[in-house]
Design a protein around this motif. Structure first.
Motif, mmCIF file in Angstrom:
data_model
loop_
_atom_site.group_PDB
_atom_site.id
_atom_site.type_symbol
_atom_site.label_atom_id
_atom_site.label_comp_id
_atom_site.label_asym_id
_atom_site.label_seq_id
_atom_site.Cartn_x
_atom_site.Cartn_y
_atom_site.Cartn_z
ATOM 1 N N VAL A 142 0.854 -1.188 0.000
ATOM 2 C CA VAL A 142 0.000 0.000 0.000
ATOM 3 C C VAL A 142 0.893 1.242 0.000
ATOM 4 O O VAL A 142 1.856 1.311 0.756
ATOM 5 N N PRO A 143 0.582 2.247 -0.833
ATOM 6 C CA PRO A 143 1.385 3.480 -0.832
ATOM 7 C C PRO A 143 1.375 4.134 0.557
ATOM 8 O O PRO A 143 0.334 4.175 1.222
ATOM 9 N N PRO A 144 2.518 4.664 1.015
ATOM 10 C CA PRO A 144 2.639 5.173 2.378
ATOM 11 C C PRO A 144 1.766 6.395 2.696
ATOM 12 O O PRO A 144 1.457 6.651 3.848
ATOM 13 N N ASP A 145 1.346 7.154 1.698
ATOM 14 C CA ASP A 145 0.567 8.359 1.975
ATOM 15 C C ASP A 145 -0.939 8.134 1.899
ATOM 16 O O ASP A 145 -1.716 9.074 2.010
ATOM 17 N N THR A 146 -1.384 6.904 1.744
ATOM 18 C CA THR A 146 -2.801 6.571 1.663
ATOM 19 C C THR A 146 -3.453 6.679 3.046
ATOM 20 O O THR A 146 -2.914 6.194 4.029
ATOM 21 N N GLN A 147 -4.616 7.335 3.100
ATOM 22 C CA GLN A 147 -5.378 7.392 4.351
ATOM 23 C C GLN A 147 -6.258 6.137 4.433
ATOM 24 O O GLN A 147 -6.985 5.833 3.509
ATOM 25 N N LEU A 148 -6.166 5.446 5.538
ATOM 26 C CA LEU A 148 -6.940 4.218 5.709
ATOM 27 C C LEU A 148 -8.301 4.537 6.312
ATOM 28 O O LEU A 148 -8.415 5.313 7.264
#
Length: 134
Positions: free
Chosen positions: A21-27
């Protein structure tokens, strides 16, 4: 206490799940719940103690720490409650014992009272018999 030692293993597992998962993605909350379910499959005891993960502002790099913090927070509260119950039972037990002892003392049934009473009778017999012989 043993479950608290699993924190590092849980964190490693979550980090492995988040590698793609890309590190800047908000979960979202649903994403966090899916991650918790996957961790619970590997560590069933984690699922027993942690039902939901708060995902406000969590990213793939911070979700592992958030999950472990939630686990530790819940376990600390769980342990504190158990210690509280133990102390409560100890206090109630001590009060019950003290009340029982004090009731026996008031009724004259304590071993100390009985032995004093017997000793005073023995002493008076001894003195009486001692003087009779003279």
């Amino acid at each position: 206490m043993t479950i608290k030692t699993y924190g590092d293993d849980v964190e490693c597992t979550v980090n492995k799940l988040m590698d793609q998962v890309p590190p800047d993605t908000q979960l979202s909350s649903e994403d966090a719940q899916v991650i918790l379910n996957q961790v619970s499959n590997e560590f069933p005891i984690v699922g027993y103690y942690v039902n939901k993960v708060e995902s406000w502002g969590n990213t793939p790099s911070s979700i592992a720490k958030s999950l472990v913090d939630a686990l530790h927070r819940y376990l600390n509260w769980f342990i504190l409650r158990r210690i509280g119950w133990c102390l409560l039972f100890i206090v109630f037990g001590a009060v019950a014992v003290i009340n029982t002892i004090s009731k026996k003392n008031r009724n004259g049934k304590s071993p100390r009272y009985t032995s004093r009473r017997l000793n005073s009778k023995r002493g008076s017999r001894y003195r009486a018999s001692r003087y009779r012989g003279r």
